[in-house]
Design an enzyme around this catalytic site. Structure first.
Site: not given
Ligand code: EPZ
Length: 442
Positions: A22-23, A120, A125, A317, A409
């Protein structure tokens, strides 16, 4: 709202097949915005988030068609006419990964209007790192009425400007932030150097598709990527990787039920940290060639600590799913969640099944083994849902798991796959359910 009814106690055995990631599918579908030509993707999972992304692209004027074939389903996307470069809140609120259209829309159109995703269940996020990097590449981004209004100036104000290359260093590793900016950089003027990038296989999948479309990218899968911008990209056909999180979930299903399960159509090379941890916990895990892993519980499970990290570390995850296994392991397992601020929503539900788990801040302490007993529990987010299913597979009696739309999802044909390897699981639709509460996705 649909429920799962699961009777625990059956060891799972046989072969269970993994769907496409999915990702990977979400950024790869967004990448089609970067070209007027048709992009054909294979191995796209039929899950709710992909349906949401299809609606999002169509709402902007793209044509998205699913061609079901004997050998292979194909999703073709044509963004020749993008009449309306707007990602509306009604869609974005159900899937926060919609922010992945921000970079490609600005790169292709010079303008974009994207609803802020909002938080969420697992955390706030934010997408501040996406915005900061895009501004460094020349985008002017205002936040108004819950929307990001992005424009690349040309002086004439018609928004048809072009991003320019930049030296980007992400303050913290962000998966979709890396993907969003990679899609912005491939059409920017000049070179973009990206440091502190995410190294997830899903980033590598996206880079491979973009390269097939004519992009010039070096270093995908490492912390530093170098992109030479081009003036246009062409169409391509690409098959996305298997879902490593679905694969890991099934490995734990085999281990927690004491079965003998082969997880097929996966990529063991993407499961290094998960396989190592399962072995440490006493599970027998054997990679079978390049596309399958066999798991069988050789004997008793023993406690092993995890600390979630960006790839190639232990994936956040997989944290909830591992915690379910840890309830069956002898000793004390420490589970530290370093990526998200609220990703222990499954704990109280596992405790209701009889687990002994204490949470303090970002650390959960799991004492085992505990005999789990069936209970009525409720899903809160995608991976927490999987954790509850794993607990129910080993709990004594019949569990009711409510709000399984969270699972829909990200897990394709989930109950059918588990039924095929001996689980006693049934989906119960509730005809009188109120309209499903829309929820923001992970
Ligand atoms: C991706 O989310 C995945 N989703 C998530 O999978 C996964 O848990 C996550 O990466 C971590 O591996 C998709 O790929 C669609 P991040 P993402 O940006 O990109 C902070 C699932 O279950 N952050 O790597 O949104 C954020 O709050 C989902 O399939 C900022 O502060 O995660 C988090 O604490 C859940 N500012 C950390 O970084 C930003 O601009 C990592 O988030 C972006 C992120």
């Amino acid at each position: 709202m649909d429920k799962f009814v699961i009777r625990g106690g059956n060891p799972l055995s046989g072969v269970i097949r993994v769907s496409g990631a999915k990702n990977s599918a979400l950024p790869c579908m967004a990448a089609a915005l970067l070209t007027e030509d048709e992009v054909t993707l294979e191995n796209i999972p039929k899950v709710r988030d992909i349906e949401t992304e299809r609606r999002l692209l169509q709402s902007m004027g793209a044509e998205v068609a699913l061609r079901e074939g004997e050998a292979q389903d194909q999703t073709t996307i044509s963004c020749r006419r993008l009449s309306d470069p707007v990602a509306r809140y009604e869609i974005v609120k159900t899937m926060r990964a919609s922010s992945l259209v921000l970079g490609p829309l600005i790169a292709r159109m010079g303008v974009a209007r994207v609803a802020m995703p909002g938080g969420c269940a697992i955390g706030g996020r934010p997408i501040d790192l996406h915005i900061k990097a895009l501004e460094k590449m020349g985008a002017a981004i205002a936040q108004e009425h819950g929307y990001l209004e992005a424009r690349v100036g040309t002086g004439t104000g018609n928004g048809a400007g072009r991003l320019h290359g930049a030296h980007l260093v992400f303050d913290r590793i962000t998966v979709t932030g890396t993907e969003d900016l990679l899609m912005a950089a491939v059409l920017a003027e000049g070179e973009t150097l990206m440091e502190n990038c995410a190294r997830e296989p899903e980033v590598v999948d996206l880079a491979a598709l973009l390269t097939a479309m004519g992009a010039k990218i070096e270093g995908a899968g490492t912390a530093t990527m170098r992109v030479e911008g081009v003036t246009s990209l062409h169409g391509a056909r690409y098959r996305i990787n298997p879902d490593r999180i679905e694969a890991g979930t099934f490995l734990i299903a085999g281990a927690i039920t004491g079965g003998d399960l082969t997880v097929a159509d996966c990529n063991p090379a993407h499961l290094g940290a998960v396989i190592a941890k399962l072995r440490e916990a006493g599970v027998q895990v054997d990679a079978l060639g390049e596309d399958a892993v066999r798991v069988h519980a050789a004997g008793r499970l023993v406690a092993a600590d995890i600390s979630t990290e960006e790839y190639p570390g232990f994936p956040t995850d997989m944290q909830a799913q591992y915690m379910a296994l840890a309830t069956q392991a002898e000793g004390v397992s420490l589970v530290r969640e370093n990526i998200f601020e609220n990703r222990f929503m499954h704990v109280q539900e596992l405790v209701r099944m009889g687990a002994n788990i204490k949470v303090e801040g970002s650390m959960a302490t799991v004492r085992g083994p505990t005999r789990l007993s069936a209970a009525a529990v409720m899903c809160s987010d995608l991976r927490a849902s999987a954790s509850l299913v794993l607990g129910a597979l080993v709990a004594e009696g019949e569990s009711i798991i409510d709000r399984v739309y969270h699972m829909d999802r990200g897990y394709e044909h989930f109950e059918e796959k588990l039924l095929g390897v001996g689980a006693q699981i049934q989906r119960m639709g509730n005809v009188f359910a109120p309209r499903e509460a829309e929820t923001v996705a992970g």
